[in-house]
Enzyme design. Structure first.
Site, PDB file in Angstrom:
ATOM      1  N   SER A 138      -1.960   2.133   2.306  1.00  0.00           N
ATOM      2  CA  SER A 138      -1.385   1.931   0.977  1.00  0.00           C
ATOM      3  C   SER A 138      -2.393   2.418  -0.052  1.00  0.00           C
ATOM      4  O   SER A 138      -3.610   2.438   0.216  1.00  0.00           O
ATOM      5  CB  SER A 138      -1.099   0.446   0.745  1.00  0.00           C
ATOM      6  N   TYR A 151      -2.796  -8.692   1.505  1.00  0.00           N
ATOM      7  CA  TYR A 151      -2.150  -7.409   1.779  1.00  0.00           C
ATOM      8  C   TYR A 151      -3.111  -6.263   1.471  1.00  0.00           C
ATOM      9  O   TYR A 151      -3.319  -5.361   2.292  1.00  0.00           O
ATOM     10  CB  TYR A 151      -0.881  -7.258   0.942  1.00  0.00           C
TER      11      TYR A 151
END
Length: 247
Positions: A138, A151
């Site tokens: 990400s 996350y």
């Protein structure tokens, strides 16, 4: 990495980025296996598509991963590409004591599961022609979103792990990192319609163009994610952390 004539295993193939890219790779002429928890969602991904298969997998269960790997290499001996895409994203309040269930589940799903699946399949992949492992990280691997700290931390870990994996497997297996920006999917509730996120079809178009470059880049970075990827290099890290937090 070659983009045609592979047998590809996609985790998290029942929705979002996983579904879209699995179908795009299938359109190029690859056999594709999509894996995930929800059989119904996987069936929607493969509907009407020959040489596209669905297998259920609970990535949080290490024994299930080992059994799954044995089944996959038996049923699909030509498997030569693994794409670790499955992931979850949860908001967390770090300002007071809390239940750590969300953090722990995020670590298992986003970090331990791909490590376990790579481990379960590496002996098979290492002897396959044109083998590749693609880990989906990400933009938040490079600049964290404070509202989703675990996350962001797992994606930073996947980035680091991928660098080490690429070094150790050099000459045997291509290792590629795909680092998406915020994309309009249902990774979080309502995200698929949220302004400021990249439309999924535009993201997939750009990603597939990048994958077809020769040689394939070690990092697949659409233009929109480069602000995050290079924030520290460009002396903008604190600024971008604040921008993300404010948004």
């Amino acid at each position: 990495m070659k983009t045609v004539g592979n047998t590809i295993l996609f985790t998290g193939g029942g929705s979002g980025i996983g579904r879209e890219l699995a179908q795009r790779f299938h359109d190029l002429g690859n056999a594709v296996i999509v894996a995930g928890r929800r059989r119904e969602a996987l069936e929607e991904t493969i509907a009407g598509r020959e040489r596209m298969s669905a297998l259920t997998l609970d990535v949080d269960d290490p024994e299930a991963i080992m059994a799954f790997a044995r089944r996959v290499v038996t049923e699909y001996p030509e498997l030569n590409v693994l794409i670790n895409n499955a992931g979850i994203m949860r908001s967390e309040d770090l300002t007071r004591r809390r239940d750590l269930a969300d953090a722990e589940e995020t670590i298992v799903t986003n970090l331990l599961a791909p490590i376990r699946l790579i481990n379960a399949l590496i002996d098979h992949l290492a002897v396959q022609p044109d083998a590749a492992i693609i880990n989906v990280s990400s933009g938040l691997a490079f600049v964290p979103l404070s509202a989703t700290p675990t996350y962001s931390a797992t994606k930073a870990a996947i980035h680091s792990y991928t660098v080490s994996l690429r070094t150790q497997l050099k000459g045997k297996v291509d290792v590629i990192e795909l680092a998406p920006p915020g994309v309009q999917t249902e990774l979080t509730p309502g995200q698929s319609a949220r302004d400021g996120y990249m439309p999924l079809d535009q993201f997939a178009d750009e990603v597939m163009t990048l994958f077809q470059q020769q040689p394939t880049p070690g990092e697949i970075l659409v233009e929109r994610v480069k602000l995050l990827r290079w924030a520290e290099r460009d002396g903008r890290f604190d600024q971008v952390v604040g921008m993300l937090s404010a948004r």
